[in-house]
Motif scaffolding. Structure first.
Motif, PDB file in Angstrom:
ATOM      1  N   ILE A   1       5.313  -3.168  77.322  1.00  0.00           N
ATOM      2  CA  ILE A   1       5.720  -1.765  77.201  1.00  0.00           C
ATOM      3  C   ILE A   1       4.534  -0.849  77.487  1.00  0.00           C
ATOM      4  CG2 ILE A   1       5.246  -1.511  74.706  1.00  0.00           C
ATOM      5  CD1 ILE A   1       7.906   0.096  74.567  1.00  0.00           C
ATOM      6  N   THR A   2       4.788   0.219  78.225  1.00  0.00           N
ATOM      7  CA  THR A   2       3.722   1.172  78.549  1.00  0.00           C
ATOM      8  C   THR A   2       3.686   2.280  77.503  1.00  0.00           C
ATOM      9  OG1 THR A   2       5.142   2.590  79.902  1.00  0.00           O
ATOM     10  CG2 THR A   2       4.071   0.732  81.007  1.00  0.00           C
ATOM     11  N   ARG A   3       2.586   3.017  77.520  1.00  0.00           N
ATOM     12  CA  ARG A   3       2.418   4.090  76.538  1.00  0.00           C
ATOM     13  C   ARG A   3       3.449   5.206  76.744  1.00  0.00           C
ATOM     14  NH1 ARG A   3      -2.014   5.036  73.632  1.00  0.00           N
ATOM     15  NH2 ARG A   3      -2.268   7.173  74.406  1.00  0.00           N
ATOM     16  N   GLN A   4       3.798   5.503  77.978  1.00  0.00           N
ATOM     17  CA  GLN A   4       4.794   6.547  78.182  1.00  0.00           C
ATOM     18  C   GLN A   4       6.199   6.061  77.805  1.00  0.00           C
ATOM     19  OE1 GLN A   4       4.799   7.955  82.242  1.00  0.00           O
ATOM     20  NE2 GLN A   4       5.345   5.959  83.117  1.00  0.00           N
ATOM     21  N   GLU A   5       6.461   4.780  77.935  1.00  0.00           N
ATOM     22  CA  GLU A   5       7.740   4.244  77.477  1.00  0.00           C
ATOM     23  C   GLU A   5       7.840   4.315  75.960  1.00  0.00           C
ATOM     24  OE1 GLU A   5       8.808   0.987  81.009  1.00  0.00           O
ATOM     25  OE2 GLU A   5       7.743   0.349  79.194  1.00  0.00           O
ATOM     26  N   ILE A   6       6.743   4.021  75.285  1.00  0.00           N
ATOM     27  CA  ILE A   6       6.722   4.141  73.825  1.00  0.00           C
ATOM     28  C   ILE A   6       6.984   5.585  73.417  1.00  0.00           C
ATOM     29  CG2 ILE A   6       5.083   4.271  71.901  1.00  0.00           C
ATOM     30  CD1 ILE A   6       4.171   1.537  72.475  1.00  0.00           C
ATOM     31  N   ALA A   7       6.355   6.534  74.122  1.00  0.00           N
ATOM     32  CA  ALA A   7       6.549   7.946  73.801  1.00  0.00           C
ATOM     33  C   ALA A   7       8.023   8.326  73.888  1.00  0.00           C
ATOM     34  CB  ALA A   7       5.713   8.816  74.732  1.00  0.00           C
ATOM     35  N   VAL A   8       8.703   7.853  74.910  1.00  0.00           N
ATOM     36  CA  VAL A   8      10.115   8.184  75.075  1.00  0.00           C
ATOM     37  C   VAL A   8      10.943   7.592  73.947  1.00  0.00           C
ATOM     38  CG1 VAL A   8      12.147   7.833  76.528  1.00  0.00           C
ATOM     39  CG2 VAL A   8       9.976   8.476  77.576  1.00  0.00           C
TER      40      VAL A   8
ATOM     41  N   PHE B   1      -3.863  16.570  79.349  1.00  0.00           N
ATOM     42  CA  PHE B   1      -4.497  15.285  79.649  1.00  0.00           C
ATOM     43  C   PHE B   1      -5.063  15.277  81.066  1.00  0.00           C
ATOM     44  CE2 PHE B   1      -1.198  14.031  76.465  1.00  0.00           C
ATOM     45  CZ  PHE B   1      -2.084  13.668  75.464  1.00  0.00           C
ATOM     46  N   THR B   2      -6.209  14.657  81.218  1.00  0.00           N
ATOM     47  CA  THR B   2      -6.857  14.613  82.533  1.00  0.00           C
ATOM     48  C   THR B   2      -6.034  13.842  83.556  1.00  0.00           C
ATOM     49  OG1 THR B   2      -8.121  12.652  81.832  1.00  0.00           O
ATOM     50  CG2 THR B   2      -9.165  14.809  81.533  1.00  0.00           C
ATOM     51  N   ASP B   3      -5.189  12.941  83.083  1.00  0.00           N
ATOM     52  CA  ASP B   3      -4.336  12.172  83.987  1.00  0.00           C
ATOM     53  C   ASP B   3      -2.870  12.564  83.808  1.00  0.00           C
ATOM     54  OD1 ASP B   3      -4.091  11.162  81.452  1.00  0.00           O
ATOM     55  OD2 ASP B   3      -4.248   9.044  82.034  1.00  0.00           O
ATOM     56  N   GLY B   4      -2.654  13.827  83.415  1.00  0.00           N
ATOM     57  CA  GLY B   4      -1.294  14.281  83.166  1.00  0.00           C
ATOM     58  C   GLY B   4      -0.368  14.128  84.363  1.00  0.00           C
ATOM     59  N   ALA B   5      -0.927  14.204  85.587  1.00  0.00           N
ATOM     60  CA  ALA B   5      -0.108  14.069  86.792  1.00  0.00           C
ATOM     61  C   ALA B   5       0.467  12.667  86.935  1.00  0.00           C
ATOM     62  CB  ALA B   5      -0.935  14.422  88.026  1.00  0.00           C
ATOM     63  N   GLU B   6      -0.109  11.701  86.222  1.00  0.00           N
ATOM     64  CA  GLU B   6       0.375  10.328  86.303  1.00  0.00           C
ATOM     65  C   GLU B   6       1.536  10.054  85.350  1.00  0.00           C
ATOM     66  OE1 GLU B   6      -2.836   7.583  85.807  1.00  0.00           O
ATOM     67  OE2 GLU B   6      -4.200   8.714  87.093  1.00  0.00           O
ATOM     68  N   ILE B   7       1.793  10.987  84.446  1.00  0.00           N
ATOM     69  CA  ILE B   7       2.917  10.822  83.516  1.00  0.00           C
ATOM     70  C   ILE B   7       4.214  11.083  84.268  1.00  0.00           C
ATOM     71  CG2 ILE B   7       3.985  11.633  81.376  1.00  0.00           C
ATOM     72  CD1 ILE B   7       1.201  12.512  80.449  1.00  0.00           C
ATOM     73  N   GLY B   8       5.155  10.157  84.179  1.00  0.00           N
ATOM     74  CA  GLY B   8       6.417  10.314  84.878  1.00  0.00           C
ATOM     75  C   GLY B   8       7.169  11.546  84.410  1.00  0.00           C
ATOM     76  N   ALA B   9       7.873  12.202  85.351  1.00  0.00           N
ATOM     77  CA  ALA B   9       8.642  13.396  85.000  1.00  0.00           C
ATOM     78  C   ALA B   9       9.654  13.089  83.899  1.00  0.00           C
ATOM     79  CB  ALA B   9       9.344  13.938  86.241  1.00  0.00           C
TER      80      ALA B   9
ATOM     81  N   ALA C   1       9.239  11.198  81.436  1.00  0.00           N
ATOM     82  CA  ALA C   1       8.566  10.958  80.161  1.00  0.00           C
ATOM     83  C   ALA C   1       7.729  12.141  79.700  1.00  0.00           C
ATOM     84  CB  ALA C   1       7.672   9.721  80.254  1.00  0.00           C
ATOM     85  N   ALA C   2       7.538  13.145  80.573  1.00  0.00           N
ATOM     86  CA  ALA C   2       6.607  14.234  80.258  1.00  0.00           C
ATOM     87  C   ALA C   2       7.000  14.980  78.987  1.00  0.00           C
ATOM     88  CB  ALA C   2       6.519  15.198  81.444  1.00  0.00           C
ATOM     89  N   GLY C   3       8.282  15.301  78.844  1.00  0.00           N
ATOM     90  CA  GLY C   3       8.719  16.022  77.649  1.00  0.00           C
ATOM     91  C   GLY C   3       8.517  15.216  76.389  1.00  0.00           C
ATOM     92  N   ALA C   4       8.795  13.925  76.455  1.00  0.00           N
ATOM     93  CA  ALA C   4       8.631  13.057  75.284  1.00  0.00           C
ATOM     94  C   ALA C   4       7.158  12.936  74.902  1.00  0.00           C
ATOM     95  CB  ALA C   4       9.212  11.678  75.577  1.00  0.00           C
TER      96      ALA C   4
END
Length: 580
Positions: free
Chosen positions: A502-509, A527-535, A537-540
């Motif tokens: 599981i990835t960190r953005q999946e956990i966030a969702v 976040f410095t890598d905010g552009a890498e967060i999937g659309a 998952a961004a809200g979560a």
């Protein structure tokens, strides 16, 4: 040309001269008055819009604010959703505002006696930082001096809240609307209204940091935010010394004077909680009985003081004011709290037992767990001196602080208190009796199990139709229960993803779906890598980050695609369980 202009001007003057000039054309004033000028993250602030000397058929009241510092909040201090609000939401206190009350004369409500044909309901935009209210009436109404509306804001980050009337250049403000607070007056029945801009004034609000929530990362651990400790302990707004009765019991009744003297401090300094320290007269009694008149419960809630907590030599005991009033009626008189030496607690309303006391058990261990009837209390938080939780049932509670025996998680490990807490609560277990494997990545089904146990969602009859799950597998009921609860939905191709890390953005969702609402205790992070967060998952990510559940790393990154470890997962689950 000159003759034509003269005729037109003469006609205009003749027409306007026939109109009674009993209204204040440009003499009206609109003022934003704040309940205080300084606040801390987590505080609730009122902004009262008052009108004076206005005669109008229409009004436009746009208020802007910095959404990184404050957000519109409801009657319980929860952040409201960005949307057009309905009359019912306003009347039920869930729109971030209350109806205005008259300063003098008859009451004037935005949807009441004055403004009866509202063109727009209130519009709340917590993302862009805008509140807009537009009124439309059938005829002019005179407003000598009265409150139009009261907005509630919750402080979510440090800085200047910049609460003022909006102008076209402000972010999120639609350019079709005029600058500032304006009103229109109809000069005659057959003419279009003339528009005036009111003189406006507003106060400043500066927000400073809250008590912290143990965020940040020690030892290069997980950057997972949230969870455990560092809240600064119990801070009393008042201290009293009652006399112990001959029976060894102390009875204390909260007085109106104590409430009056401490409401402001409760709102400003102690997180909207009235905190009273009872020292017991130098010797701890075996039982403390605390009585709170219902009238004072209502008065506290009206002032946005959401709880009343009492520190005794036996521990903390308190109530959530809104929860008590949910049981009360017009004839209710007194709520009584009881705490005894064996960590027994109770709460009743006029002699009838009700549930929902706040209990704090003395503890120096951030990984401790409370038990009731042999079962762990899942949701709790540690403030440095007490383990605090909602006591759903009256009765005796025990505190368990057993040390971990895993060779790879010593007391010095950054995640020790989180792992200890979840192991004691039976949410996590080791890979073996001697090994926890804190740095091992977590699979999607493993994290689903953690969530389901932590949230009490397990259902032996749960079922799911993911093609990559098997009904006889150890994880099946956990995945199925999480799916039925809406916590997980699987991938676009219909599979759950069994066996995948599981990835960190999946956990966030997943975590963001665990609750209908989350508090905002931190400013939004860039976040410095905010552009890498999937659309998707961004809200979560933003929701759980601002709730203090998942944070970033010391280098400012979030690392959305990085696989979460068991230690990070423990910290995230602990952070989620602190949200109550």
């Amino acid at each position: 040309m000159k003759k034509t202009l003269s005729v037109l001007l003469g006609l205009f003057l003749l027409l306007t001269a026939a109109v009674p000039r009993y209204y204040a054309e440009e003499g009206g004033t609109a003022t934003i008055t704040l309940s205080r000028n300084t606040a801390r993250v987590g505080d609730v602030i009122e902004a009262v819009i008052t009108l004076e000397n206005i005669y109008a058929v229409n009004l436009a009241a746009p208020v802007r604010f910095d959404p990184n510092v404050v957000k519109l909040a409801d009657a319980n201090g929860e952040i409201v959703k960005s949307e057009v609000k309905t009359i019912a939401q306003v009347e039920n206190g869930g729109a971030g505002l209350m109806r205005g009350q008259a300063v003098s004369g008859d009451p004037r409500f935005w949807n009441g006696a004055v403004f009866t044909n509202g063109t727009y309901y209130p519009f709340a935009d917590n993302d862009g930082g805008l509140y807009r209210l537009v009124f439309s009436n059938t005829d002019n109404k005179a407003i000598a001096k009265e409150t139009l509306i009261t907005l509630r804001f919750k402080a979510v980050g440090e800085g200047d809240a910049d609460i003022r009337f909006a102008v076209r250049t402000d972010r999120a403000y639609d350019s079709q609307y005029p600058d500032g607070f304006c009103y229109e007056t109809r000069l005659s029945e057959h003419e279009s209204p003339s528009r005036y801009t009111a003189r406006v004034s507003a106060q400043t609000l500066t927000v400073s940091g809250g008590g912290g929530d143990g965020g940040g990362n020690s030892g290069g651990g997980g950057g997972s935010g949230g969870g455990g400790g560092g809240r600064g302990g119990f801070t009393p707004t008042a201290a009293i010394t009652p006399e112990a009765a001959a029976s060894g019991a102390v009875t204390y009744t909260l007085t109106s004077q104590i409430v009056t003297d401490n409401l402001a401090r409760a709102a400003d300094e102690t997180g909207n909680s009235l905190n009273i320290s009872i020292d017991g007269g130098g010797a701890a009694a075996g039982r403390y009985v605390i009585q709170i008149p219902i009238a004072e419960v209502r008065r506290m809630l009206d002032a946005f003081v959401l709880s009343a907590v009492f520190e005794t030599p036996l521990g903390l005991i308190g109530i959530r004011n809104g929860g008590v009033l949910a049981h009360a009626n017009e004839e209710s008189n007194m709520v009584t709290l009881t705490i005894e030496g064996n960590a027994r607690c109770g709460v009743d309303l006029d002699g009838t037992e009700i549930h929902g006391a706040i209990l704090g058990m003395k503890s120096a261990d951030g990984g401790a767990a409370a038990f009731f009837g042999g079962e762990p209390v899942l949701q709790s938080r540690f403030d440095g001196a007490y383990l605090i939780f909602d006591a759903a049932q009256s009765g005796g509670y025990t505190l368990v602080t057993d040390a971990l025996t895993f060779a790879d998680v010593t007391a010095e490990h950054w995640a020790y208190p989180y792992i200890q807490s979840l192991v004691l609560k039976r949410i996590l277990s080791g890979m073996t009796e001697e090994e926890f494997a804190p740095d091992t990545a977590v699979t999607r089904e493993q994290f689903a199990k953690m969530l389901v146990i932590a949230l009490g969602l397990y259902d032996e009859a749960a079922a799911c139709d993911f093609p990559d799950t098997e009904a006889d597998a150890w994880y099946y009921r956990y995945v199925a229960a999480a799916a039925e609860a809406g916590v997980i939905t699987g991938y676009d191709d219909g599979v759950f993803g069994t066996g995948r890390w599981i990835t960190r953005q999946e956990i966030a969702v997943m975590v963001s779906r665990a609750r209908a609402r989350f508090p905002v205790v931190k400013a939004a992070a860039a976040f410095t890598d905010g552009a890498e967060i999937g659309a998707w998952a961004a809200g979560a990510v933003r929701t759980v980050q601002q709730a203090g559940i998942i944070g970033g790393f010391e280098d400012g990154s979030f690392r959305p695609l990085e696989h979460a470890t068991r230690a990070q997962a423990a910290r995230i689950i602990c952070g989620l369980l602190e949200v109550f």
